[in-house]
Design a protein around this motif. Structure first.
Motif, PDB file in Angstrom:
ATOM      1  N   LEU A 114       0.817  -1.210   0.000  1.00  0.00           N
ATOM      2  CA  LEU A 114       0.000   0.000   0.000  1.00  0.00           C
ATOM      3  C   LEU A 114       0.855   1.267   0.000  1.00  0.00           C
ATOM      4  O   LEU A 114       0.555   2.230  -0.711  1.00  0.00           O
ATOM      5  N   PHE A 115       1.931   1.259   0.781  1.00  0.00           N
ATOM      6  CA  PHE A 115       2.825   2.422   0.866  1.00  0.00           C
ATOM      7  C   PHE A 115       3.454   2.736  -0.491  1.00  0.00           C
ATOM      8  O   PHE A 115       3.394   3.873  -0.971  1.00  0.00           O
ATOM      9  N   ILE A 116       4.033   1.734  -1.137  1.00  0.00           N
ATOM     10  CA  ILE A 116       4.668   1.950  -2.443  1.00  0.00           C
ATOM     11  C   ILE A 116       3.610   2.222  -3.506  1.00  0.00           C
ATOM     12  O   ILE A 116       3.777   3.110  -4.363  1.00  0.00           O
ATOM     13  N   GLY A 117       2.480   1.478  -3.437  1.00  0.00           N
ATOM     14  CA  GLY A 117       1.422   1.666  -4.428  1.00  0.00           C
ATOM     15  C   GLY A 117       0.831   3.064  -4.396  1.00  0.00           C
ATOM     16  O   GLY A 117       0.650   3.692  -5.447  1.00  0.00           O
ATOM     17  N   ALA A 118       0.530   3.574  -3.211  1.00  0.00           N
ATOM     18  CA  ALA A 118      -0.012   4.933  -3.088  1.00  0.00           C
ATOM     19  C   ALA A 118       1.023   5.963  -3.542  1.00  0.00           C
ATOM     20  O   ALA A 118       0.684   6.950  -4.210  1.00  0.00           O
ATOM     21  N   GLY A 119       2.301   5.713  -3.200  1.00  0.00           N
ATOM     22  CA  GLY A 119       3.366   6.608  -3.661  1.00  0.00           C
ATOM     23  C   GLY A 119       3.437   6.670  -5.175  1.00  0.00           C
ATOM     24  O   GLY A 119       3.663   7.738  -5.767  1.00  0.00           O
ATOM     25  N   ILE A 120       3.219   5.526  -5.840  1.00  0.00           N
ATOM     26  CA  ILE A 120       3.218   5.480  -7.304  1.00  0.00           C
ATOM     27  C   ILE A 120       2.080   6.323  -7.861  1.00  0.00           C
ATOM     28  O   ILE A 120       2.264   7.055  -8.852  1.00  0.00           O
ATOM     29  N   PHE A 121       0.911   6.254  -7.238  1.00  0.00           N
ATOM     30  CA  PHE A 121      -0.216   7.069  -7.717  1.00  0.00           C
ATOM     31  C   PHE A 121       0.062   8.558  -7.544  1.00  0.00           C
ATOM     32  O   PHE A 121      -0.213   9.355  -8.445  1.00  0.00           O
ATOM     33  N   PHE A 122       0.600   8.952  -6.390  1.00  0.00           N
ATOM     34  CA  PHE A 122       0.961  10.359  -6.194  1.00  0.00           C
ATOM     35  C   PHE A 122       2.026  10.783  -7.214  1.00  0.00           C
ATOM     36  O   PHE A 122       1.994  11.891  -7.749  1.00  0.00           O
ATOM     37  N   LEU A 123       2.960   9.872  -7.477  1.00  0.00           N
ATOM     38  CA  LEU A 123       4.027  10.146  -8.441  1.00  0.00           C
ATOM     39  C   LEU A 123       3.469  10.304  -9.855  1.00  0.00           C
ATOM     40  O   LEU A 123       3.938  11.159 -10.623  1.00  0.00           O
ATOM     41  N   MET A 124       2.456   9.506 -10.206  1.00  0.00           N
ATOM     42  CA  MET A 124       1.838   9.633 -11.524  1.00  0.00           C
ATOM     43  C   MET A 124       1.152  10.988 -11.678  1.00  0.00           C
ATOM     44  O   MET A 124       1.154  11.581 -12.755  1.00  0.00           O
ATOM     45  N   ALA A 125       0.566  11.481 -10.582  1.00  0.00           N
ATOM     46  CA  ALA A 125      -0.046  12.813 -10.620  1.00  0.00           C
ATOM     47  C   ALA A 125       1.028  13.883 -10.871  1.00  0.00           C
ATOM     48  O   ALA A 125       0.822  14.810 -11.667  1.00  0.00           O
ATOM     49  N   VAL A 126       2.172  13.737 -10.205  1.00  0.00           N
ATOM     50  CA  VAL A 126       3.284  14.688 -10.400  1.00  0.00           C
ATOM     51  C   VAL A 126       3.806  14.615 -11.833  1.00  0.00           C
ATOM     52  O   VAL A 126       4.084  15.640 -12.464  1.00  0.00           O
ATOM     53  N   MET A 127       3.935  13.401 -12.374  1.00  0.00           N
ATOM     54  CA  MET A 127       4.388  13.225 -13.761  1.00  0.00           C
ATOM     55  C   MET A 127       3.404  13.846 -14.747  1.00  0.00           C
ATOM     56  O   MET A 127       3.803  14.444 -15.765  1.00  0.00           O
ATOM     57  N   SER A 128       2.119  13.742 -14.461  1.00  0.00           N
ATOM     58  CA  SER A 128       1.103  14.367 -15.315  1.00  0.00           C
ATOM     59  C   SER A 128       1.228  15.892 -15.283  1.00  0.00           C
ATOM     60  O   SER A 128       1.121  16.553 -16.323  1.00  0.00           O
ATOM     61  N   LEU A 129       1.463  16.441 -14.093  1.00  0.00           N
ATOM     62  CA  LEU A 129       1.663  17.891 -13.975  1.00  0.00           C
ATOM     63  C   LEU A 129       2.921  18.342 -14.708  1.00  0.00           C
ATOM     64  O   LEU A 129       2.940  19.401 -15.340  1.00  0.00           O
ATOM     65  N   ASP A 130       3.957  17.523 -14.623  1.00  0.00           N
ATOM     66  CA  ASP A 130       5.201  17.826 -15.331  1.00  0.00           C
ATOM     67  C   ASP A 130       4.965  17.902 -16.835  1.00  0.00           C
ATOM     68  O   ASP A 130       5.431  18.821 -17.515  1.00  0.00           O
ATOM     69  N   ARG A 131       4.226  16.938 -17.383  1.00  0.00           N
ATOM     70  CA  ARG A 131       3.911  16.938 -18.821  1.00  0.00           C
ATOM     71  C   ARG A 131       2.999  18.105 -19.187  1.00  0.00           C
ATOM     72  O   ARG A 131       3.148  18.697 -20.258  1.00  0.00           O
ATOM     73  N   TYR A 132       2.068  18.451 -18.272  1.00  0.00           N
ATOM     74  CA  TYR A 132       1.197  19.604 -18.510  1.00  0.00           C
ATOM     75  C   TYR A 132       2.016  20.885 -18.629  1.00  0.00           C
ATOM     76  O   TYR A 132       1.817  21.686 -19.557  1.00  0.00           O
ATOM     77  N   CYS A 136       1.903  22.612 -22.121  1.00  0.00           N
ATOM     78  CA  CYS A 136       0.968  23.742 -22.102  1.00  0.00           C
ATOM     79  C   CYS A 136       1.610  25.056 -21.653  1.00  0.00           C
ATOM     80  O   CYS A 136       1.111  26.130 -21.998  1.00  0.00           O
ATOM     81  N   LYS A 137       2.675  24.978 -20.878  1.00  0.00           N
ATOM     82  CA  LYS A 137       3.361  26.183 -20.384  1.00  0.00           C
ATOM     83  C   LYS A 137       4.863  26.091 -20.651  1.00  0.00           C
ATOM     84  O   LYS A 137       5.680  26.199 -19.740  1.00  0.00           O
ATOM     85  N   PRO A 138       5.263  25.897 -21.906  1.00  0.00           N
ATOM     86  CA  PRO A 138       6.691  25.651 -22.192  1.00  0.00           C
ATOM     87  C   PRO A 138       7.617  26.804 -21.803  1.00  0.00           C
ATOM     88  O   PRO A 138       8.765  26.573 -21.414  1.00  0.00           O
ATOM     89  N   LEU A 139       7.127  28.042 -21.883  1.00  0.00           N
ATOM     90  CA  LEU A 139       7.970  29.193 -21.551  1.00  0.00           C
ATOM     91  C   LEU A 139       8.246  29.301 -20.053  1.00  0.00           C
ATOM     92  O   LEU A 139       9.259  29.876 -19.644  1.00  0.00           O
ATOM     93  N   HIS A 140       7.342  28.753 -19.244  1.00  0.00           N
ATOM     94  CA  HIS A 140       7.507  28.837 -17.788  1.00  0.00           C
ATOM     95  C   HIS A 140       8.074  27.548 -17.199  1.00  0.00           C
ATOM     96  O   HIS A 140       8.369  27.498 -16.002  1.00  0.00           O
ATOM     97  N   TYR A 141       8.202  26.504 -18.032  1.00  0.00           N
ATOM     98  CA  TYR A 141       8.575  25.180 -17.523  1.00  0.00           C
ATOM     99  C   TYR A 141       9.915  25.199 -16.778  1.00  0.00           C
ATOM    100  O   TYR A 141      10.015  24.694 -15.653  1.00  0.00           O
ATOM    101  N   ALA A 142      10.934  25.791 -17.390  1.00  0.00           N
ATOM    102  CA  ALA A 142      12.278  25.774 -16.795  1.00  0.00           C
ATOM    103  C   ALA A 142      12.335  26.512 -15.461  1.00  0.00           C
ATOM    104  O   ALA A 142      13.116  26.144 -14.573  1.00  0.00           O
TER     105      ALA A 142
END
Length: 321
Positions: A114-132, A136-142
């Motif tokens: 559960l600990f690693i699994g939940a961490g993976i889900f939170f990590l997937m949310a962070v990865m989605s934000l990173d891609r967003y 969508c905001k390439p000039l502000h990404y860096a």
């Protein structure tokens, strides 16, 4: 008075008789154990090797040491740990039939799952934000995402997961187990374990429902919002070829995400775990066997940067020889 004391003592002993549990997994197809062992062993080794390639390439190639690939390599490392908590036990069940597991080992396995699994889900949310941000905001990404922020977000993902599930496991460890000890699963699934307790489990079940639902649904909402904005941005691309290429990559990501979120919503986002304990086993196989095997393929084999980094790494190895 003496008889009453004896009854109380006997009651206490009866409530602490279960010292180990029996994992029986899939008894109906146990006659196919050798074949299932081979299939799942190959899937496990394929997942481990695929994810290890991602980790090695990311840290061997300086060009890939960016927030996106640091997050991806962390995701791969967590996937390796996640499947290793359950698959070796499943393989031993396929070979030898039902397996016993001590109470403390059962709780430990349930916690790390559960600990690693939940961490993976939170990590997937962070990865989605990173891609967003990247799309969508390439000039502000860096200015927003860098390696320091990436490591901080990874730390926050697993700190939140640790706090939630440590509290849950402390509650479960205080339950009494005095009756049946057969878990109809291939690992110590916490829902199945709580169902075996002879204590009042209502508060534990509600806490379990809350923390698992929070981890899955929060991550799912963030991922849906991020990918919705990504799709809108892709639709605005002037070139049809660019749109097709972007949708091709995006759709493959969404297929894996749908499998992961769909199976976990089916298993955990329901207050009563008892209703579908048997069907939970099949859904759990999706997360522990299918998606870990698909993730390295989806995230790397269709990525030109990874292809180039792999070629460069192999070239350097040949030159050193």
């Amino acid at each position: 008075m003496k008889n009453r004391d004896t009854e109380i003592t006997m009651g206490v002993k009866n409530e602490s008789t279960v010292q180990e549990f029996i994992l029986e997994a899939f008894p109906a197809i146990q006659h196919l154990g050798n074949l299932l062992f081979l299939v799942h062993l190959l899937a496990y080794l394929g997942s481990i090797m695929g994810n290890m390639v991602i980790i090695i390439i990311t840290w061997a190639c300086h060009r890939l040491q960016t927030p996106m690939y640091v997050l991806l390599s962390t995701f791969s490392f967590c996937e390796c740990c996640f499947i290793t908590t359950v698959i070796p036990k499943l393989l031993s069940i396929f070979l030898s039939g039902r397996q016993t597991i001590p109470f403390t080992a059962c709780l430990t396995q349930a916690f790390f799952f559960l600990f690693i699994g939940a961490g993976i889900f939170f990590l997937m949310a962070v990865m989605s934000l990173d891609r967003y941000l990247a799309i969508c905001k390439p000039l502000h990404y860096a200015s927003i995402m860098n390696l320091r922020i990436s490591f901080l977000l990874i730390f926050l993902c697993y700190s939140l997961s640790f706090i939630f599930f440590t509290g849950l496991m402390l509650r479960v460890s205080q339950l009494s187990f005095c009756g049946p000890n057969i878990i109809s699963h291939f690992f110590c699934d916490l829902g199945s374990l709580i169902h075996l307790s002879c204590s009042d489990t209502r508060s534990v079940e509600m806490y379990f429902f809350f923390v698992t639902s929070f981890a899955i649904l929060l991550s799912l909402i963030v991922t849906i919002i991020a990918y919705s904005n990504i799709v809108v941005t892709i639709l605005r691309l002037p070139s049809a070829k660019e749109r097709q290429k972007a949708f091709s990559t995006c759709s493959s990501h969404l297929i894996v995400l749908s499998l992961m979120y769909g199976s976990c919503v089916f298993i955990y986002v329901k207050p009563k775990q008892v209703n579908r304990l048997d069907s939970n086993k099949e859904a759990a196989l999706v997360n522990t066997v299918v998606t870990p095997l698909l993730n390295p393929v989806i995230y790397t084999l269709r990525n030109k940067q990874v292809h180039q980094a792999l070629r460069d790494t192999l070239s350097r190895v040949r030159l050193q020889k």
